[in-house]
Design an enzyme around this catalytic site. Structure first.
Site, mmCIF file in Angstrom:
data_model
loop_
_atom_site.group_PDB
_atom_site.id
_atom_site.type_symbol
_atom_site.label_atom_id
_atom_site.label_comp_id
_atom_site.label_asym_id
_atom_site.label_seq_id
_atom_site.Cartn_x
_atom_site.Cartn_y
_atom_site.Cartn_z
ATOM 1 N N GLY A 71 0.830 -1.187 0.000
ATOM 2 C CA GLY A 71 0.000 0.000 0.000
ATOM 3 C C GLY A 71 0.867 1.240 0.000
ATOM 4 N N GLY A 72 0.227 2.383 0.192
ATOM 5 C CA GLY A 72 0.958 3.635 0.146
ATOM 6 C C GLY A 72 1.948 3.789 1.284
ATOM 7 N N VAL A 75 -4.905 -14.511 6.545
ATOM 8 C CA VAL A 75 -6.272 -14.797 6.100
ATOM 9 C C VAL A 75 -6.226 -15.320 4.673
ATOM 10 C CG1 VAL A 75 -8.544 -13.830 5.654
ATOM 11 C CG2 VAL A 75 -7.189 -12.992 7.594
ATOM 12 N N ASP A 81 -10.921 4.914 4.927
ATOM 13 C CA ASP A 81 -10.402 4.380 3.664
ATOM 14 C C ASP A 81 -11.087 3.061 3.321
ATOM 15 O OD1 ASP A 81 -8.885 4.495 1.369
ATOM 16 O OD2 ASP A 81 -7.077 3.638 2.273
ATOM 17 N N ASN A 132 -9.345 -2.864 0.644
ATOM 18 C CA ASN A 132 -9.222 -3.048 2.091
ATOM 19 C C ASN A 132 -10.283 -3.990 2.639
ATOM 20 O OD1 ASN A 132 -6.971 -1.445 2.374
ATOM 21 N ND2 ASN A 132 -8.132 0.422 2.784
#
Length: 537
Positions: free
Chosen positions: A26-27, A97, A140, A145
């Site tokens: 991610g960022g 997961v 977000d 996500n």
């Protein structure tokens, strides 16, 4: 930006977590598949990016750890360890997961089945309701996500979450910073204003729109998308996909209202509304792999199921005669005993029914919206039968607590046949207000022959052998568990088994919650205690 220390050749978490490969990036950070060497188990480790090395990035990442570590919900990916690498990079550890991001599913398939889309949105709305209740706005919510795993949707990545109550002066998420993802950002968040849970409802509305239509409500350059969030008209869902029920489109459009005041007041309200729209629109249930999503949607809509313009109903021959749906008892307003008495009696009845032959108890409390949990008298008359149909139960139990003189009360229970909406039998008993589960068990004894056909066991004697303090702690734990207060619930279940190690329901629930809390040793101890007692299948 300061330079980080020299990166060693060995993996930064060698000796504790052995990194295997990157799962995603991610960022702010990357997520890696790793092996927990202590427990020989796969985990996911999130480590801040090297290129973002600096105090502000590190502090924001540490804040993410604090936020995520304090949230405990079945649809939120939990944090169970954190620290710093040998180089000083913050990291935290989550369960691994198995599954895929919703974004990957949407990229591969475009629009997905309506029933499943509602189920996914309901799971995430439940997670957001818990986060908002804990004072956290995610900020977000997007397909990237949301993880899909074994029929459940899970919310992850609280990297830019804002605290609405616990950390009101947080300089990292203060007004003026329009962090978020353009396609799903609310107008107020894009403007850098202070946000609350309704901003997440807007983002989830965008996600549900994309699941139904195959694309977000607004597309184009980032500047064009943000401008349309502020002033653009959301394209009609039914023009893209005419199978979407009118009622469902109405609720999605309400979630996408420009002003927070015009949206659903909470994530829980949004979940109930889209579930009710599903029922009203007669979306066909998927009888295959998607059946859990249908159940999740039904669970969310019980509060409004009676006002959802129902037409027709299920084939009553499909209802399971071994399923009994138990509602909390209605407690009279002038009752001087514990206000949780109606819920407590239903809890004990359910624990007992699970141990009487083939019967399976379904707790109605989690399937009710908060207004009806607080006051069952407001529940529409036909709602219990419709909920029994939604859960496949042939029978359901309702009841009432009426105060008497000298700190006592009368408990009345009625067994109903959902196949014909008829009352089969009623049981009544009286007892002290401080321990109404005892007359509750005497009353349910009168109901059991109608569903099991045999002489019922002496249920009161069976439970009466347990320490009163253990039973009280068990009931407190169940009440906390239903409200997603996991730490409180686990504390009560610990107290229950300390007072009486033979109370199997408390040990079973303790084992589950200790496992959720990533305490495998404690979970095994609870399980051993439970296994010493007679258990239902």
């Amino acid at each position: 930006m300061t330079e980080p220390p020299h990166r060693p050749k060995q993996p930064p978490l060698a000796g504790r977590y052995e990194l295997e490969r990157e799962l995603g990036s991610g960022g702010m950070a990357g997520v890696h598949l790793a092996r927990d060497l202590r427990h020989d188990a796969l985990v996911a480790v999130k480590i801040v990016h090297r290129r973002l090395w600096g105090e502000q990035a590190a502090e924001r990442f540490r804040r993410e750890i604090r936020v995520a570590a304090n949230l405990r919900h079945p649809s939120i990916v939990t944090v169970f360890d954190s620290g710093e690498t040998d180089e000083g990079f913050p990291f935290y550890v989550m369960p691994y997961v198995e599954g895929e991001p919703l974004s990957a599913r949407l990229e591969r398939e475009g629009a997905i089945p309506i029933e499943e889309a509602i189920g996914i949105a309901t799971d995430i709305a439940d997670a957001l309701e818990h986060a908002h209740g804990s004072g956290v706005v995610h900020r977000d919510v997007k397909p990237g996500n949301i993880l899909l795993s074994h029929g459940r949707a899970l919310l992850t990545d609280f990297g830019i979450a804002a605290a609405t109550a616990r950390e009101p002066s947080d300089r990292l998420t203060e007004p003026g910073a329009s962090l978020g993802t353009f396609a799903y950002i609310s107008p107020e968040q894009a403007a850098g204003e202070t946000v609350d849970g309704r901003s997440d409802v807007y983002a989830l509305g965008c996600v549900l729109y994309e699941m139904l239509a195959g694309a977000p409500p607004f597309t184009g350059t980032p500047q064009a998308v943000v401008a349309r969030h502020f002033g653009g008209t959301v394209p009609s869902l039914r023009e893209v996909r005419d199978a979407v029920p009118d009622a469902l489109e109405t609720e999605v459009m309400r979630a996408l209202a420009k002003s927070p005041a015009d949206r659903h007041g909470s994530a829980g309200e949004f979940a109930a509304a889209i579930g009710a729209a599903r029922i009203a629109g007669e979306v066909p249930a998927d009888r295959g792999a998607g059946r859990r999503w249908a159940y999740a949607a039904a669970a969310a809509v019980v509060a409004v199921i009676a006002v959802a313009s129902l037409t027709g109903g299920p084939d009553v021959t499909d209802l399971d005669t071994n399923r009994v749906l138990v509602f909390p008892l209605v407690v009279s307003g002038d009752f001087a005993g514990p206000q949780s008495a109606g819920e407590d009696i239903a809890t004990v009845i359910g624990s007992v029914l699970d141990r009487t032959g083939p019967l399976r108890w379904i707790d109605a409390w989690p399937l009710l919206e908060p207004p009806f949990r607080d006051d069952l008298r407001r529940l529409p008359r036909e709602a219990p039968r419709e909920l029994a149909h939604a859960t496949g139960a042939a029978f359901y139990v309702t009841g009432r607590v009426v105060p008497l003189e000298r700190d006592s009360a009368e408990v009345t229970l009625t067994l109903h046949d959902a196949r014909g909406d008829s009352s089969i039998v009623t049981g009544t008993s009286r007892g002290p207000s401080a321990a109404l589960w005892r007359p509750g068990l005497r009353a349910v004894t009168a109901l059991l022959p109608a569903v099991i056909g045999d002489a019922p066991p002496d249920l009161e004697a069976e439970w009466g052998n347990h320490a009163p303090s253990a039973v009280a702690s068990f009931l407190l734990g169940e009440a906390a568990f239903r409200r997603a207060r996991i730490e409180d619930a686990l504390t009560h279940f610990r107290a229950a088994v300390r007072a009486d190690s033979t109370l199997a329901p408390a040990a079973l629930r303790g084992a589950v919650l200790a496992s959720w809390n990533h305490e495998p040793g404690e979970a095994a101890g609870f399980a051993r205690l439970a296994a010493r007692q007679p258990l239902p299948p």
